[in-house]
Design a protein around this motif. Structure first.
Motif, PDB file in Angstrom:
ATOM      1  N   GLY A  67      14.227   2.633 -31.258  1.00  0.00           N
ATOM      2  CA  GLY A  67      13.165   3.473 -31.797  1.00  0.00           C
ATOM      3  C   GLY A  67      12.470   4.364 -30.804  1.00  0.00           C
ATOM      4  N   LEU A 115       7.775  12.750 -38.620  1.00  0.00           N
ATOM      5  CA  LEU A 115       7.999  11.309 -38.455  1.00  0.00           C
ATOM      6  C   LEU A 115       8.937  10.778 -39.532  1.00  0.00           C
ATOM      7  CD1 LEU A 115       4.360  10.205 -37.555  1.00  0.00           C
ATOM      8  CD2 LEU A 115       6.352  10.009 -36.058  1.00  0.00           C
ATOM      9  N   THR A 138      12.473  12.005 -38.762  1.00  0.00           N
ATOM     10  CA  THR A 138      13.070  11.269 -37.646  1.00  0.00           C
ATOM     11  C   THR A 138      13.514   9.887 -38.081  1.00  0.00           C
ATOM     12  OG1 THR A 138      11.671  12.454 -36.063  1.00  0.00           O
ATOM     13  CG2 THR A 138      12.658  10.399 -35.304  1.00  0.00           C
ATOM     14  N   ALA A 139      12.665   9.199 -38.831  1.00  0.00           N
ATOM     15  CA  ALA A 139      13.023   7.868 -39.325  1.00  0.00           C
ATOM     16  C   ALA A 139      14.268   7.928 -40.197  1.00  0.00           C
ATOM     17  CB  ALA A 139      11.852   7.273 -40.101  1.00  0.00           C
ATOM     18  N   TYR A 192      11.594   7.831 -32.062  1.00  0.00           N
ATOM     19  CA  TYR A 192      10.507   7.787 -33.055  1.00  0.00           C
ATOM     20  C   TYR A 192       9.175   7.515 -32.369  1.00  0.00           C
ATOM     21  CZ  TYR A 192       7.731   6.420 -37.107  1.00  0.00           C
ATOM     22  OH  TYR A 192       6.743   6.331 -38.045  1.00  0.00           O
ATOM     23  N   HIS A 201       5.727   0.376 -35.767  1.00  0.00           N
ATOM     24  CA  HIS A 201       4.289   0.616 -35.727  1.00  0.00           C
ATOM     25  C   HIS A 201       3.540  -0.589 -35.143  1.00  0.00           C
ATOM     26  CE1 HIS A 201       4.179   4.022 -38.977  1.00  0.00           C
ATOM     27  NE2 HIS A 201       4.902   4.332 -37.914  1.00  0.00           N
ATOM     28  N   MET A 238       7.784  10.517 -30.603  1.00  0.00           N
ATOM     29  CA  MET A 238       7.161  11.445 -31.535  1.00  0.00           C
ATOM     30  C   MET A 238       5.804  10.905 -31.994  1.00  0.00           C
ATOM     31  SD  MET A 238       8.807  13.273 -34.861  1.00  0.00           S
ATOM     32  CE  MET A 238       9.845  14.214 -33.746  1.00  0.00           C
ATOM     33  N   LEU A 239       5.715   9.590 -32.133  1.00  0.00           N
ATOM     34  CA  LEU A 239       4.453   8.981 -32.513  1.00  0.00           C
ATOM     35  C   LEU A 239       3.402   9.187 -31.418  1.00  0.00           C
ATOM     36  CD1 LEU A 239       3.516   7.417 -34.997  1.00  0.00           C
ATOM     37  CD2 LEU A 239       4.017   5.296 -33.775  1.00  0.00           C
ATOM     38  N   VAL A 262      10.245   0.925 -39.802  1.00  0.00           N
ATOM     39  CA  VAL A 262       9.168   1.742 -39.238  1.00  0.00           C
ATOM     40  C   VAL A 262       7.895   0.917 -39.093  1.00  0.00           C
ATOM     41  CG1 VAL A 262       7.722   3.776 -39.619  1.00  0.00           C
ATOM     42  CG2 VAL A 262      10.169   3.888 -40.080  1.00  0.00           C
TER      43      VAL A 262
END
Length: 411
Positions: A223, A247, A250-251, A226, A265, A229-230, A261
């Motif tokens: 990840g 987001l 991308t996921a 991802y 997180h 980007m987060l 995801v």
């Protein structure tokens, strides 16, 4: 019989490449009764100008149809009717410019229509120029200004007041007959659903809800892309609609399900919690920040409690993905875009005084773009997204500026 129009625009002049961002049409019959209405936001494919005035966000406008998609539908609403507006020359000039931009010549001319502002000098001699004042003197109800549909309705009611006062036939009977004969060119009509302003207090669904809800993968998630980007999205502790879309994309590109995801997180929140407990004290500000991030990621306060407890006990390996490392540094190049308060030049002077460089345009050397609306479609924002440059709101930029002045702790 009549097509009363109103528009909201990015500025005041078509010659400055200003565009329509909302258009409304209200049909009125010969007795002054409203018979139909239509309205849509319009994607201008540029910044939205004075958003404090028209109140349209880039998140709303970017999902609206472009003018060329609405052109045929709009023409059908205007064809064969007398065009009317409050300050018709302004509205007509923008409509004409939008059609010309897509290579279509339409018979839109202020000389062929009715201007309720100009007619007020005859029917409402004591009123001012504004639509609000004309409606007040005419005894009509107040309305929400700078909303195309509300302004068009008010202008339609004002026209109805004039029609009642003028009697039958009205003095512009010749214009009514001429409108039917105006040569509108044939246009294809796309089946486009109009996009309306969001209702005050409306909240969009969380972006997690757009991901496929299935069991997570059994193997370790890769990840990093991802999470990177987060990092950028959460730099200003706000996830714009544009960032949420990115987001989700991308996921989906990596085949992540919603549960995947959510796992990422929680790992991201765990990394922040580890940073917060490093000095042995979790301050009120740090706890507030963790709660804020959790909310943006679709997590709960209980998830924050668990992350802090785990970090305090040191029961999990230290997260390799640090989320607190992005900082402005002296000499970084920043660029500003959008209508800001205070004026943009004040922001630029403050940036220079803080040791930053200020650019007029976004290049690959730009470190940060500060945008009045992070979802802006300005040319600067398009380049920033292309180059992977963070875009933040002025409020978040002020915090970054504070961190720039603050000493960096040495591990």
């Amino acid at each position: 019989m009549y097509a009363v129009i109103d528009i909201e625009t990015t500025g005041l002049r078509t010659s400055w490449h200003d565009r329509i961002v909302e258009v409304a049409v209200v049909h009125v019959n010969e007795t002054g009764q409203i018979t139909d209405e239509w309205c849509s936001l319009v994607n201008p494919d540029r910044d939205l100008g004075p958003q404090l005035i028209h109140g349209i966000s880039a998140a709303e406008a970017r999902r609206a149809p472009r003018f060329e998609q609405l052109a045929g539908q709009l023409a059908g609403l205007l064809r064969g009717r007398v065009l009317a507006a409050h300050n018709l020359p302004f509205d007509a000039s923008f409509l004409l410019a939008e059609y010309q931009r897509i290579g279509i010549q339409v018979p839109v001319d202020a000389a062929n229509g009715l201007c309720t502002m100009r007619l007020a000098s005859h029917f409402l001699p004591s009123a001012g120029r504004s639509l609000h004042d004309c409606c007040r003197v005419a005894g009509l109800p107040s309305h929400q200004a700078h909303s195309a549909l509300h302004d068009a309705r008010a202008a339609a009611q004002l026209l109805g007041h004039y029609l009642t006062a003028a009697g039958n036939p009205p003095p512009w009977e010749a214009a009514m007959a001429a409108a039917v004969r105006l040569p509108w060119p044939p246009m294809a009509t796309e089946q486009v659903v109009p996009v309306h302003r969001q209702v005050t207090g409306h909240r969009e669904q969380h972006f997690l809800a757009r991901l496929v809800d299935r069991l997570p993968r059994l193997h370790e998630l890769q990840g990093d892309a991802y999470l990177d980007m987060l990092d950028r999205a959460l730099l200003d502790r706000y996830i714009s609609t544009t960032e949420a879309d990115a987001l989700v994309a991308t996921a989906e590109a990596f085949g992540f399900a919603r549960a995947d995801v959510e796992h990422l997180h929680r790992a991201y929140l765990a990394g922040l919690a580890q940073v917060a407990v490093e000095d042995g004290v979790v301050t009120v500000s740090e706890r507030h920040d963790l709660d804020q991030v959790a909310g943006l990621l679709g997590l709960r306060r209980t998830d924050v409690d668990k992350a802090l407890k785990t970090a305090t006990l040191g029961s999990v390996p230290r997260q390799g993905h640090r989320t607190d490392m992005w900082r402005l540094q002296p000499g970084d190049l920043v660029v500003f875009t959008g209508a800001m308060q205070p004026p943009r030049w004040e922001w630029e002077e403050e940036a220079k005084a803080s040791g930053l460089q200020v650019g007029d345009n976004v290049t690959k050397k730009t470190r940060l773009l500060v945008a009045a609306d992070p979802d802006t479609m300005s040319g600067k924002a398009k380049k920033a997204r292309q180059y992977g440059i963070p875009i933040v709101h002025p409020t978040a930029y002020k915090q970054l500026l504070t961190n720039l002045a603050a000493p960096t702790s040495v591990p």
